[in-house]
Design a protein around this motif. Structure first.
Motif, PDB file in Angstrom:
ATOM      1  N   ASP A  35       0.855  -1.183   0.000  1.00 30.10           N
ATOM      2  CA  ASP A  35       0.000   0.000   0.000  1.00 30.10           C
ATOM      3  C   ASP A  35       0.893   1.236   0.000  1.00 30.10           C
ATOM      4  OD1 ASP A  35      -2.916   0.964   0.438  1.00 30.10           O
ATOM      5  OD2 ASP A  35      -1.696   2.168   1.833  1.00 30.10           O
ATOM      6  N   VAL A  36       0.592   2.218  -0.904  1.00 24.49           N
ATOM      7  CA  VAL A  36       1.363   3.476  -0.967  1.00 24.49           C
ATOM      8  C   VAL A  36       0.989   4.329   0.254  1.00 24.49           C
ATOM      9  CG1 VAL A  36       1.884   5.505  -2.328  1.00 24.49           C
ATOM     10  CG2 VAL A  36       1.365   3.340  -3.491  1.00 24.49           C
ATOM     11  N   ASP A  37       1.974   4.696   1.030  1.00 19.61           N
ATOM     12  CA  ASP A  37       1.729   5.417   2.291  1.00 19.61           C
ATOM     13  C   ASP A  37       1.202   6.830   2.017  1.00 19.61           C
ATOM     14  OD1 ASP A  37       2.604   3.264   3.817  1.00 19.61           O
ATOM     15  OD2 ASP A  37       4.710   3.876   3.638  1.00 19.61           O
TER      16      ASP A  37
ATOM     17  N   GLU B  19      -4.551   2.395  -4.532  1.00 18.48           N
ATOM     18  CA  GLU B  19      -3.096   2.463  -4.360  1.00 18.48           C
ATOM     19  C   GLU B  19      -2.523   1.149  -3.824  1.00 18.48           C
ATOM     20  OE1 GLU B  19      -4.942   4.030  -0.520  1.00 18.48           O
ATOM     21  OE2 GLU B  19      -5.365   3.957  -2.662  1.00 18.48           O
ATOM     22  N   GLU B  20      -3.337   0.032  -3.834  1.00 15.38           N
ATOM     23  CA  GLU B  20      -2.894  -1.267  -3.318  1.00 15.38           C
ATOM     24  C   GLU B  20      -2.403  -2.154  -4.456  1.00 15.38           C
ATOM     25  OE1 GLU B  20      -5.181  -2.292   0.768  1.00 15.38           O
ATOM     26  OE2 GLU B  20      -6.246  -2.769  -1.071  1.00 15.38           O
ATOM     27  N   PHE B  21      -1.257  -2.826  -4.204  1.00 13.02           N
ATOM     28  CA  PHE B  21      -0.704  -3.795  -5.144  1.00 13.02           C
ATOM     29  C   PHE B  21      -0.507  -5.133  -4.418  1.00 13.02           C
ATOM     30  CE2 PHE B  21       0.486   0.300  -6.815  1.00 13.02           C
ATOM     31  CZ  PHE B  21       0.334   0.172  -8.181  1.00 13.02           C
TER      32      PHE B  21
ATOM     33  N   LEU C 117       6.365   2.593   0.654  1.00 12.78           N
ATOM     34  CA  LEU C 117       5.424   1.472   0.656  1.00 12.78           C
ATOM     35  C   LEU C 117       5.392   0.816   2.014  1.00 12.78           C
ATOM     36  CD1 LEU C 117       5.905  -0.596  -2.646  1.00 12.78           C
ATOM     37  CD2 LEU C 117       4.038   0.912  -2.078  1.00 12.78           C
ATOM     38  N   SER C 118       4.189   0.367   2.423  1.00  7.10           N
ATOM     39  CA  SER C 118       4.042  -0.557   3.554  1.00  7.10           C
ATOM     40  C   SER C 118       3.645  -1.922   2.965  1.00  7.10           C
ATOM     41  CB  SER C 118       2.961  -0.069   4.521  1.00  7.10           C
ATOM     42  OG  SER C 118       3.360   1.154   5.110  1.00  7.10           O
ATOM     43  N   ILE C 119       4.268  -3.005   3.511  1.00  6.38           N
ATOM     44  CA  ILE C 119       4.085  -4.332   2.905  1.00  6.38           C
ATOM     45  C   ILE C 119       3.721  -5.353   3.979  1.00  6.38           C
ATOM     46  CG2 ILE C 119       5.181  -6.163   1.547  1.00  6.38           C
ATOM     47  CD1 ILE C 119       7.091  -4.066   0.452  1.00  6.38           C
ATOM     48  N   GLY C 120       2.756  -6.241   3.644  1.00 11.61           N
ATOM     49  CA  GLY C 120       2.399  -7.387   4.476  1.00 11.61           C
ATOM     50  C   GLY C 120       2.668  -8.694   3.718  1.00 11.61           C
ATOM     51  N   ILE C 121       3.210  -9.700   4.441  1.00 12.71           N
ATOM     52  CA  ILE C 121       3.594 -10.970   3.790  1.00 12.71           C
ATOM     53  C   ILE C 121       2.919 -12.137   4.503  1.00 12.71           C
ATOM     54  CG2 ILE C 121       5.505 -12.504   3.177  1.00 12.71           C
ATOM     55  CD1 ILE C 121       7.355 -10.103   3.292  1.00 12.71           C
ATOM     56  N   VAL C 122       2.412 -13.093   3.711  1.00 13.95           N
ATOM     57  CA  VAL C 122       2.015 -14.402   4.240  1.00 13.95           C
ATOM     58  C   VAL C 122       2.735 -15.452   3.398  1.00 13.95           C
ATOM     59  CG1 VAL C 122      -0.065 -14.514   2.806  1.00 13.95           C
ATOM     60  CG2 VAL C 122       0.126 -15.992   4.799  1.00 13.95           C
ATOM     61  N   SER C 123       3.347 -16.452   4.064  1.00 18.68           N
ATOM     62  CA  SER C 123       4.114 -17.507   3.350  1.00 18.68           C
ATOM     63  C   SER C 123       3.924 -18.828   4.088  1.00 18.68           C
ATOM     64  CB  SER C 123       5.595 -17.129   3.290  1.00 18.68           C
ATOM     65  OG  SER C 123       6.327 -18.133   2.627  1.00 18.68           O
TER      66      SER C 123
END
Length: 851
Positions: free
Chosen positions: A721-723, A765-767, A808-814
């Motif tokens: 997400d663009v801050d 603004e979300e990728f 950018l702020s980033i969230g990860i799931v793996s």
């Protein structure tokens, strides 16, 4: 040896029986080579005519009929009982001779067939004697579903009951099943509780059983009753045969050829009649004992039971029995023996009854013999004088009992024979010595319209053949001489005055083997066949009339090019004089004549019509003709040609139009494919940034989750997400905001280019980025590079609370996906991790830790 004598080798070289019959055929060919190497047959070279019966009794009969028409009178082969029965009437009618090599069910003795295989008594009695000697108390029968195997199984059952052996059951392998289904069925059947499995498999069924023996271990012993050999890693295999190194049929094939040669040498003649007369009593020395033909043309030879071991073959039992195709009935002398033999030949039930009676008689004799011995010992101690009287009484009782059983068997045979006649589709009648009707079956009554009470005791010839007044006297003369025509055709009158044409087979009835009491006749209604033949004759006349009136080019041509017939219009069409035309060369140029002769030879060779096209200059103009060449006989064809010039011109025009149409279709197809590709691109790409849109993202995420489950690999998902992007739009305007998103989209596309990786615009603004085969650590490294590269773009953002540049702020799931991990789960976990990144200060990365 310039002269040859042909012998037809009838075997199945295709179909279900191919595997078994090829080995039998090879033994016959080897024997023929041996005869030719030693001077042939009375100076004639033996020429084998190998004929494929295709595992079908109908084709066996058809091929035999063709060979008889070519003059061949010696035959060998016909492995199965149904194939033998299908060719037998043809062989007998032609006065030919058939050597049948295989084991068979018996109930048959033909003067035109030499039986070199084993009869039932030569197979089964040695088997049960060997079982008794080796202490085997139970038996199970496994066989192909064929006539010989069915009768063999019934005889096995009866003998087991009489011998005190437990019959554990039987299984016949259904022919329609596929190979895998057959193996499953055989394997299930072999679960039977038995010490011995008696095997009578033929054809492809032998390969199925061999495969199971290779792959499984069985506790039971296996005994092959027809001499087919199997292999196993144990010593529990036995084979019943006449030679340790060959099946019964293969040995019989070799014996057949050598008996044929020896009979020709004895008769000093190669005619079927002379050889047939010389055959009874012939002895044949083989490398494993002697074999001889009995008067019933069945072979007498040693029956062997051989054990197959890893160290070789060991003979366990050897026994020689006379061939009794009618199970001993032929050795008796009673008035209606021919009728009894016919009943046995027609129905296996009569065979079963006869065999059961024979076994019961044998057991009764043993009981009486034991009783006699006991009584003899007792009476010897009491009074010596009564011994001879007691023995005479016992003997008389035994003879009376045997007579009663025999009369019972004859009465049963007569009842069954009459039952057969009542239910057959053939007509049947029994006449006495005067020609009066004693019996007429239901079929005759139905076809003629008479009631039985109206014709019994009436003279047959006066009742049914009044138009031939000389026949009653001829019949009486035949009765006095004892010579009747075995086969004849006769036209009879029905009650309604109509005519029927019957083809009769006649047999004399004898009383006490001496006095002639009448005739039994079995007939076939051939009225429709004759009507069909007459219709065919009329049709041929119509065709000849049509032939003379047709306007096409019509010729009847021999294989050398000479003309048998020329239609009247042919000469006009070809501008020649038909009266002077004698060969093809009178109508056509040399090259076309040679072309037509080659086509005629080809049509005669394949026995099929052939269509050819040719051109011819007529009055200076090229004309195209279409000709059909159809075989009429072995060396003539029917040649019909039609002017096809207009059709050829139309076809050429149509071909040119089709070529142009195909070109246009190909061009249009390429345009449509290009347009479809552009539409797909527009439907799956974000119009602003150029990366995948949300639709393609959802489809790809579902597919990658399924692939990761299947391949057991990790799958990672980034949510970005663009801050403070709303503040960016408020400060710089929406156009500047779009340009900012475009730059981030280009950066995503350049960074994530590995196979399977998919960057997408999720919304606003979300990728999002899908990373197949990527664990949490690798995903974290890629996410950090993305965050740093976005910040390095140095897109000015004065309204940001954390930096002067866009971040950018980033969230990860793996995780390694399991069944419960759906696309909704991945999106939820990645979105929560993104939320925590924003809560903890933005411009950072958070990795989700799902339970």
């Amino acid at each position: 040896m310039s002269q040859v004598i042909p012998i037809a080798l009838l075997h199945s070289l295709s179909g279900s029986m191919e595997l078994t019959e090829r080995a039998v055929l090879q033994n016959a060919l080897d024997a023929i080579d041996e005869i030719n190497a030693t001077g042939g047959l009375l100076g004639f070279r033996v020429e084998p005519v190998i004929t494929d019966g295709c595992s079908s009794p109908e084709i066996f009969a058809e091929r035999t009929f063709e060979l008889l028409g070519k003059g061949i009178r010696f035959f060998a082969g016909g492995y199965s009982s149904v194939s033998r029965k299908s060719v037998r009437p043809l062989i007998e009618d032609a006065g030919a001779l058939l050597f049948f090599p295989a084991p068979h069910e018996g109930f048959e003795a033909s003067p035109s067939i030499v039986y070199t295989g084993l009869t039932l008594n030569q197979q089964l009695l040695p088997l049960f004697h060997w079982m008794k000697a080796t202490g085997k108390k139970s038996i199970f029968h496994l066989g192909s579903d064929m006539v010989y195997q069915r009768v063999l199984g019934r005889m096995l059952h009866l003998l087991a009951l009489e011998s005190g052996v437990r019959f554990a059951g039987e299984f016949y392998i259904p022919e329609p099943l596929k190979d895998e289904q057959k193996e499953e069925a055989i394997l299930e059947a072999l679960n039977a509780d038995t010490e011995l499995v008696a095997v009578s498999c033929s054809g492809n069924d032998t390969a199925r059983l061999q495969r199971l023996l290779n792959e499984h271990s069985f506790a039971q012993a296996f005994a092959s009753l027809n001499g087919e050999s199997y292999s196993s890693n144990t010593d529990n295999l036995f084979v019943l045969c006449t030679h340790p190194d060959a099946s019964i049929a293969a040995t019989g094939a070799r014996h057949s050829i050598h008996l044929w040669r020896k009979a020709a040498l004895v008769a000093d003649d190669i005619s079927p009649a002379a050889i047939r007369q010389a055959l009874p009593g012939l002895q044949l020395d083989t490398d494993f004992g002697t074999a001889g033909l009995r008067n019933n043309l069945h072979i007498e030879q040693d029956t062997l039971i051989v054990q197959l071991t890893a160290h070789g073959k060991q003979v366990q039992h050897r026994e020689r029995l006379s061939p009794l195709p009618y199970l001993g009935l032929e050795a008796t002398d009673f008035e209606l023996r021919p009728l009894a033999e016919q009943a046995m030949a027609g129905y296996a039930d009569s065979v079963h009854l006869s065999l059961l009676l024979e076994r019961k008689n044998q057991k009764q004799k043993e009981i009486e013999k034991e009783l006699h011995r006991y009584q003899h010992e007792l009476e010897d101690r009491v009074r010596e004088r009564t011994l001879s009287l007691e023995l005479s009484r016992q003997k008389l009782e035994s003879e009376i009992h045997q007579r009663e059983l025999l009369e019972e068997a004859v009465g049963e045979s007569q009842r069954r024979f009459r039952q057969i006649l009542e239910h057959t589709s053939l007509v049947a009648v029994v006449l006495d010595q005067r020609g009066c009707i004693v019996y007429a079956n239901q079929t005759l009554l139905q076809k003629t319209g008479w009631k039985r009470s109206e014709i019994i005791e009436r003279n047959w010839f006066e009742q049914f053949v009044p138009q031939r007044p000389e026949l009653p006297e001829k019949y009486l003369a035949a009765m006095r001489s004892g010579k009747i025509k075995p086969k004849l055709e006769q036209t009879i009158r029905t009650k309604a005055g109509e005519t029927l044409i019957l083809r009769w087979s006649n047999t004399l009835l004898m009383e006490g083997g001496q006095e002639i009491t009448g005739v039994v006749s079995i007939g076939e209604d051939i009225t429709q066949q004759r009507e069909a033949a007459e219709a065919l004759r009329r049709s041929e006349e119509k065709l000849r009339t049509l032939f003379s009136s047709m306007t096409d080019v019509i010729l009847v041509i021999r294989d050398d090019g000479s003309l048998d017939e020329v239609a009247p219009t042919t000469s006009d069409l070809l501008k020649q004089k038909g009266a002077d035309a004698a060969t093809l060369a009178d109508f056509f140029p040399k090259e076309q004549t040679e072309f037509f002769l080659g086509s005629i030879q080809k049509a005669l060779h394949v026995h099929q019509p052939l269509t050819v096209e040719y051109s011819l200059i007529v009055d200076g103009v090229e004309h195209w003709f279409e000709a059909r060449i159809s075989p009429l006989s072995a060396n003539t064809v029917l040649f019909i040609a039609r002017d096809a010039t207009e059709r050829m011109l139309a076809q050429r025009a149509l071909h040119a139009a089709n070529v142009e149409l195909e070109r246009r279709v190909k061009d249009r197809t390429k345009e449509l494919q290009s347009a479809n590709a552009r539409l797909i691109e527009l439907a799956t790409r974000d119009e602003l940034t150029g990366v995948a849109n949300r639709r393609l993202f959802n489809e790809t995420l579902d597919a990658e989750i399924r692939r990761a489950r299947r391949d057991k690999r990790s799958l990672s998902l980034l949510f970005c997400d663009v801050d403070y992007f709303k503040k960016y739009n408020d400060r710089y305007g929406h156009q500047a905001g779009d340009e900012c998103l475009i730059k981030i989209g280009h950066l995503l596309a350049a960074l994530f280019r590995r196979a399977g990786e998919l960057p997408a615009r999720y919304g606003g603004e979300e990728f999002a980025v899908i990373l197949p085969g990527t664990d949490a650590f690798q995903a974290l490294l890629l996410a950090e590079k993305l965050r740093a590269d976005v910040e390095a773009l140095q897109i000015r953002h004065e309204e940001s609370d954390i930096s002067q540049w866009v971040t950018l702020s980033i969230g990860i799931v793996s995780i390694l996906p399991r069944a419960k991990h759906t696309s909704a789960f991945f999106i939820h976990e990645a979105d929560n991790a993104l939320y925590r990144s924003k809560e903890e200060g933005r411009n950072r990365i958070t990795v989700a830790e799902p339970e």
